[in-house]
Design a protein around this motif. Sequence first.
Motif, mmCIF file in Angstrom:
data_model
loop_
_atom_site.group_PDB
_atom_site.id
_atom_site.type_symbol
_atom_site.label_atom_id
_atom_site.label_comp_id
_atom_site.label_asym_id
_atom_site.label_seq_id
_atom_site.Cartn_x
_atom_site.Cartn_y
_atom_site.Cartn_z
ATOM 1 N N PHE A 23 0.832 -1.206 0.000
ATOM 2 C CA PHE A 23 0.000 0.000 0.000
ATOM 3 C C PHE A 23 0.862 1.250 0.000
ATOM 4 C CE2 PHE A 23 -2.221 3.471 2.134
ATOM 5 C CZ PHE A 23 -3.305 3.604 1.280
ATOM 6 N N ARG A 24 1.985 1.225 0.704
ATOM 7 C CA ARG A 24 2.856 2.396 0.714
ATOM 8 C C ARG A 24 3.318 2.731 -0.697
ATOM 9 N NH1 ARG A 24 5.123 -0.211 5.323
ATOM 10 N NH2 ARG A 24 7.038 -0.712 4.187
ATOM 11 N N TYR A 25 3.637 1.720 -1.492
ATOM 12 C CA TYR A 25 4.044 1.961 -2.877
ATOM 13 C C TYR A 25 2.876 2.509 -3.700
ATOM 14 C CZ TYR A 25 8.643 -0.276 -2.496
ATOM 15 O OH TYR A 25 9.941 -0.564 -2.181
ATOM 16 N N VAL A 26 1.688 1.934 -3.516
ATOM 17 C CA VAL A 26 0.519 2.398 -4.264
ATOM 18 C C VAL A 26 0.184 3.839 -3.875
ATOM 19 C CG1 VAL A 26 -1.956 2.039 -4.632
ATOM 20 C CG2 VAL A 26 -0.416 0.075 -4.537
ATOM 21 N N PHE A 27 0.267 4.143 -2.590
ATOM 22 C CA PHE A 27 -0.037 5.490 -2.111
ATOM 23 C C PHE A 27 0.956 6.505 -2.670
ATOM 24 C CE2 PHE A 27 0.288 8.981 0.928
ATOM 25 C CZ PHE A 27 -1.043 9.329 1.092
ATOM 26 N N ALA A 28 2.247 6.170 -2.636
ATOM 27 C CA ALA A 28 3.265 7.079 -3.165
ATOM 28 C C ALA A 28 3.065 7.311 -4.662
ATOM 29 C CB ALA A 28 4.658 6.526 -2.894
ATOM 30 N N ALA A 29 2.730 6.238 -5.393
ATOM 31 C CA ALA A 29 2.476 6.380 -6.830
ATOM 32 C C ALA A 29 1.267 7.267 -7.084
ATOM 33 C CB ALA A 29 2.260 4.999 -7.452
ATOM 34 N N THR A 90 0.781 0.260 -14.844
ATOM 35 C CA THR A 90 2.061 0.743 -15.366
ATOM 36 C C THR A 90 1.920 1.215 -16.814
ATOM 37 O OG1 THR A 90 2.688 -1.549 -15.889
ATOM 38 C CG2 THR A 90 3.472 -0.642 -13.816
ATOM 39 N N ALA A 91 1.099 0.539 -17.604
ATOM 40 C CA ALA A 91 0.889 0.961 -18.991
ATOM 41 C C ALA A 91 0.250 2.347 -19.045
ATOM 42 C CB ALA A 91 0.022 -0.058 -19.731
ATOM 43 N N CYS A 92 -0.753 2.591 -18.190
ATOM 44 C CA CYS A 92 -1.398 3.907 -18.161
ATOM 45 C C CYS A 92 -0.406 4.992 -17.754
ATOM 46 C CB CYS A 92 -2.580 3.895 -17.197
ATOM 47 S SG CYS A 92 -4.012 2.950 -17.765
ATOM 48 N N ASP A 93 0.406 4.713 -16.728
ATOM 49 C CA ASP A 93 1.396 5.695 -16.291
ATOM 50 C C ASP A 93 2.422 5.985 -17.381
ATOM 51 O OD1 ASP A 93 0.677 6.637 -13.811
ATOM 52 O OD2 ASP A 93 1.724 5.073 -12.684
ATOM 53 N N THR A 130 -8.852 0.673 -11.919
ATOM 54 C CA THR A 130 -7.994 -0.487 -11.694
ATOM 55 C C THR A 130 -7.258 -0.363 -10.366
ATOM 56 O OG1 THR A 130 -7.686 -0.712 -14.084
ATOM 57 C CG2 THR A 130 -6.118 -1.869 -12.670
ATOM 58 N N ARG A 131 -6.761 0.830 -10.079
ATOM 59 C CA ARG A 131 -6.051 1.031 -8.808
ATOM 60 C C ARG A 131 -6.981 0.829 -7.622
ATOM 61 N NH1 ARG A 131 -5.301 6.573 -8.307
ATOM 62 N NH2 ARG A 131 -7.324 6.406 -7.309
ATOM 63 N N ASN A 132 -8.185 1.375 -7.689
ATOM 64 C CA ASN A 132 -9.128 1.209 -6.586
ATOM 65 C C ASN A 132 -9.507 -0.254 -6.394
ATOM 66 O OD1 ASN A 132 -9.176 3.939 -5.974
ATOM 67 N ND2 ASN A 132 -10.908 4.364 -7.325
ATOM 68 N N ALA A 133 -9.688 -0.964 -7.501
ATOM 69 C CA ALA A 133 -10.000 -2.391 -7.392
ATOM 70 C C ALA A 133 -8.825 -3.169 -6.820
ATOM 71 C CB ALA A 133 -10.389 -2.941 -8.762
ATOM 72 N N SER A 134 -7.604 -2.779 -7.184
ATOM 73 C CA SER A 134 -6.431 -3.501 -6.706
ATOM 74 C C SER A 134 -6.209 -3.313 -5.212
ATOM 75 C CB SER A 134 -5.179 -3.065 -7.477
ATOM 76 O OG SER A 134 -4.795 -1.744 -7.124
ATOM 77 N N LEU A 135 -6.801 -2.267 -4.626
ATOM 78 C CA LEU A 135 -6.704 -2.112 -3.177
ATOM 79 C C LEU A 135 -7.322 -3.295 -2.451
ATOM 80 C CD1 LEU A 135 -7.542 1.676 -2.599
ATOM 81 C CD2 LEU A 135 -5.299 0.569 -2.550
ATOM 82 N N ALA A 191 5.050 4.789 -12.359
ATOM 83 C CA ALA A 191 5.089 3.484 -13.032
ATOM 84 C C ALA A 191 6.137 2.576 -12.404
ATOM 85 C CB ALA A 191 5.380 3.677 -14.516
ATOM 86 N N LEU A 192 7.282 3.140 -12.067
ATOM 87 C CA LEU A 192 8.348 2.352 -11.457
ATOM 88 C C LEU A 192 7.946 1.836 -10.080
ATOM 89 C CD1 LEU A 192 11.295 1.414 -11.823
ATOM 90 C CD2 LEU A 192 12.015 3.513 -10.676
ATOM 91 N N LEU A 193 7.295 2.682 -9.286
ATOM 92 C CA LEU A 193 6.837 2.259 -7.965
ATOM 93 C C LEU A 193 5.831 1.124 -8.062
ATOM 94 C CD1 LEU A 193 6.389 5.736 -6.237
ATOM 95 C CD2 LEU A 193 7.984 3.945 -5.534
ATOM 96 N N LEU A 194 4.891 1.242 -8.986
ATOM 97 C CA LEU A 194 3.875 0.207 -9.133
ATOM 98 C C LEU A 194 4.471 -1.091 -9.678
ATOM 99 C CD1 LEU A 194 1.017 2.440 -10.560
ATOM 100 C CD2 LEU A 194 1.064 1.353 -8.315
#
Length: 427
Positions: A23-29, A90-93, A130-135, A191-194
């Motif tokens: 989650f920390r990585y997702v939040f930072a991204a 990552t593709a979207c980013d 996608t990000r919200n679902a991945s949570l 993208a790198l973080l994710l």
Amino acid sequence: MATTTDRQAARGGYGPVFRVREFRYVFAAHLLSVLGIVVAEISLTVLVFRATGSPLMSALAFALGFLPYALGGTLLAPLADRHPARRVLTACDLLCAGCAAVMVLPGTPVGALLALRAAMAFVAPLFQGTRNASLGDVLGTGDAFVLGRSLMRMVAQSAQLLGFGLGGLLLTVLAPRAALGLTAAGFLCSALLLRCGTRARPARGSAGAGAGAGAVGGAARTSPLAGMRAVLGDRRLRALTLLFWLPPVFTVVPEALLAPYADAIGAGTAALGVMMCALPIGTITGELWAGSTLGPAARARLVAPLAAACLLPLLVYAVRPGVPVVLAALLAVGLAHAHTLGLDQWYVDAVPEELRGRAMTLLGTGLMTLQGVGMALAGLAAEFVPVHLVVVGAAGIGTVVVLLLLAELRSATRASGPRSETGHIAK
């Protein structure tokens, strides 16, 4: 069965959610993406105005951050469940980073700048859904998921408060194209973080993705319209979706009309700026309070009363109040937004796992689109009716709409079987 993170979140508010490494990585991204978009919006608006001298073209550069949202969310929603979440994110980013990088090039014409901004907005609902679902994969679908969603919303609200001011300061030391280079760098870092900070998981819509996959999941993957029918075909899920979509149509009315209202009561630009901050500050405060001090059961019990009352403070507009009363009313409306945390839990419980990405994408798409519709209708109504009466009308009509939706949700919930006080199906 609650996960360890869910139990910790229930006891310790937001803190335990940040102890989840993914989650920390997702939040930072998410933070980098939001800042990148804010910098892009203000930089591109300035760049287009300097190139054309046209206020219309400058406004269009800003509007293109919203206009393609509905189309992108509808057409791209199937991808949220058809492909692995990490790959989609990552593709979207990377696509957004590429668009921003082309904007930096000195020879890029204005038309291309606008097209590139539209492309970034086109993929935004897919990324967010996608990000919200991945949570749900990262935090589970219990209370930790609700708190994670809340944190993501608060970042977006904070960007509204601080981002444009910081972006304006940034443009005092950097040219607009150089600032767009920071946007490209932000998306690349996101993208790198994710890619490096989240686990590779199979697509939810793939074979064997869950026990609920099958005829419904297969139908949902055939076309955007079929997927929309799959998401909205369930009576309870439809009522929950409308509870997310429709109240903001009325909540944005006072925001959309703040400038003409301030002019009507003789308030200056400084007062206007303060009033524009009131609703987001109230929203952030309400979510922090609910997420930090209340457990899942208490938040679930507050959904109906707070949702029903959220627009009532706007009725004070009937007496054309001054700035202090307007500030208090807008803060109260924002505080009532705390009911969204309980609504989030009900929503994720109602959505089949194999449709979660599609549902979250459509949820965000409808929310953004209908807020734009609400702003436009508010402006249209204010051409014929005094501004304060438009706000009062929105408060009255919106409250009736919310009460009808709550009644429909209660009826649909009874029809689907008994549930616990947190909204989970009772076992």
